[in-house]
Design a protein around this motif. Structure first.
Motif, PDB file in Angstrom:
ATOM      1  N   SER A  88       0.824  -1.410   0.017  1.00 16.45           N
ATOM      2  CA  SER A  88       0.055   0.194   0.002  1.00 16.45           C
ATOM      3  C   SER A  88       1.001   1.138  -0.076  1.00 16.45           C
ATOM      4  O   SER A  88       0.674   2.180  -0.754  1.00 16.45           O
ATOM      5  N   VAL A  92       0.820   4.178  -2.995  1.00 13.06           N
ATOM      6  CA  VAL A  92       0.604   5.457  -2.650  1.00 13.06           C
ATOM      7  C   VAL A  92       1.684   6.540  -3.005  1.00 13.06           C
ATOM      8  O   VAL A  92       1.494   7.672  -3.553  1.00 13.06           O
ATOM      9  N   VAL A 144      -5.954  -4.194   8.483  1.00 11.23           N
ATOM     10  CA  VAL A 144      -6.710  -3.284   7.584  1.00 11.23           C
ATOM     11  C   VAL A 144      -6.213  -1.817   7.208  1.00 11.23           C
ATOM     12  O   VAL A 144      -5.816  -1.625   6.259  1.00 11.23           O
ATOM     13  N   PRO A 145      -6.062  -1.237   8.452  1.00 14.97           N
ATOM     14  CA  PRO A 145      -5.506   0.197   8.450  1.00 14.97           C
ATOM     15  C   PRO A 145      -4.079   0.352   7.632  1.00 14.97           C
ATOM     16  O   PRO A 145      -4.088   1.369   6.881  1.00 14.97           O
ATOM     17  N   LEU A 148      -4.215   0.293   3.985  1.00 15.31           N
ATOM     18  CA  LEU A 148      -4.671   1.460   3.234  1.00 15.31           C
ATOM     19  C   LEU A 148      -3.729   2.437   3.697  1.00 15.31           C
ATOM     20  O   LEU A 148      -4.165   3.723   3.418  1.00 15.31           O
TER      21      LEU A 148
END
Length: 281
Positions: A88, A92, A144-145, A148
């Motif tokens: 992730s 980003v 999960v965090p 992201l």
């Protein structure tokens, strides 16, 4: 002896002295892990009779479990967190460093502002949200965090990787485009292999921060069979009904071995990743 040699001797003596001061707590820690409770108050660094049983009894101190179970839980959790964090955060960071989209500077500045937000103010709303999702007593609040590009250190990792990617010449992107490579192909085939030092840096930080995250694990993990090493250390004295300090010190010493080995074997890439971040190609 010349003045230059005297200066060298003095510098080395001072460095050795400060090194001993820094290493002394670790030496005391090792010696204390081999002592009985009665010997802990003695001024000697090492026990008269080493209590190697502290390590054996400490490893099996939690009824129904051993520290093998807690180590496997911890490695499972951290491995999942590291994998999703690397994927992730690199995506980003690549987007901010290479792609042109509306308000890119604004969104990046907003992302950086979250670094100033104390983590303590997020504890209650995050717990309430994860409780509503039914994620309490699972590893999802940690995985999960990070998937992201959030979680502990996610913003910092994005910033670190953006600076590194900006140091990679854009001519490589243009050459790849001429060969028909897509943006994802540039990310996967060109940028990712060149980012190895910075990715190792992210892995080290992510491992250390999640390995030491006692409060987060305490909030969201309730079942002993899901406990990590940090939570298991807290249970040693509780399960024994008394303060078995030798066992606690022995297991806490064992608990730092993975993090120490990771840093020792990966320090070359860690130093390279930090030293080259922000340099223009």
């Amino acid at each position: 002896m010349t003045r230059h040699k005297w200066n060298s001797v003095i510098r080395h003596a001072v460095l050795i002295l400060f090194s001993l001061v820094m290493v002394y707590p670790v030496i005391w820690w090792i010696g204390a892990s081999l002592k009985t409770n009665q010997e802990l108050s003695s001024p000697s660094l090492f026990p008269s009779v080493p209590q190697w049983s502290n390590y054996i009894n400490g490893w099996n101190s939690v009824p129904g479990f051993t520290f093998t179970d807690f180590y496997l839980n911890t490695f499972y959790l951290i491995t999942a967190v590291i994998i999703v964090t690397v994927i992730s955060c690199t995506l980003v960071a690549f987007g901010f460093a290479r792609l042109d989209f509306p308000l890119r500077g604004f969104w990046f500045s907003l992302l950086m502002l979250t670094l100033m937000l104390p983590g303590q103010v997020l504890i209650i709303p995050q717990y309430a949200m994860f409780h509503q999702f039914g994620w309490v007593n699972t590893y999802l609040p940690f995985i999960v965090p990070h998937a992201l590009a959030g979680g502990a250190g996610g913003t910092f990792f994005v910033f670190l990787l953006v600076q590194f990617i900006r140091g990679i010449p854009r001519e490589l992107d243009e050459s790849a485009k001429i060969d028909g490579c897509s943006w994802f192909g540039i990310y996967w085939r060109i940028v990712m292999p060149l980012m190895k030092p910075s990715i190792v840096t992210v892995i080290i930080f992510c491992f250390l921060w999640n390995w030491d995250d006692f409060l987060g694990h305490l909030l969201y993990i309730n079942s002993v069979d899901k406990y990590t090493v940090g939570l298991a250390l807290r249970m040693i004295n509780d399960s024994q009904g008394g303060a078995e300090w030798g066992q606690l010190l022995a297991m806490s010493l064992v608990s730092i071995v993975p993090a120490t080995l990771l840093f020792v074997f990966a320090q070359k890439y860690f130093v390279e990743g930090v030293a080259t971040t922000g340099l223009k190609g």
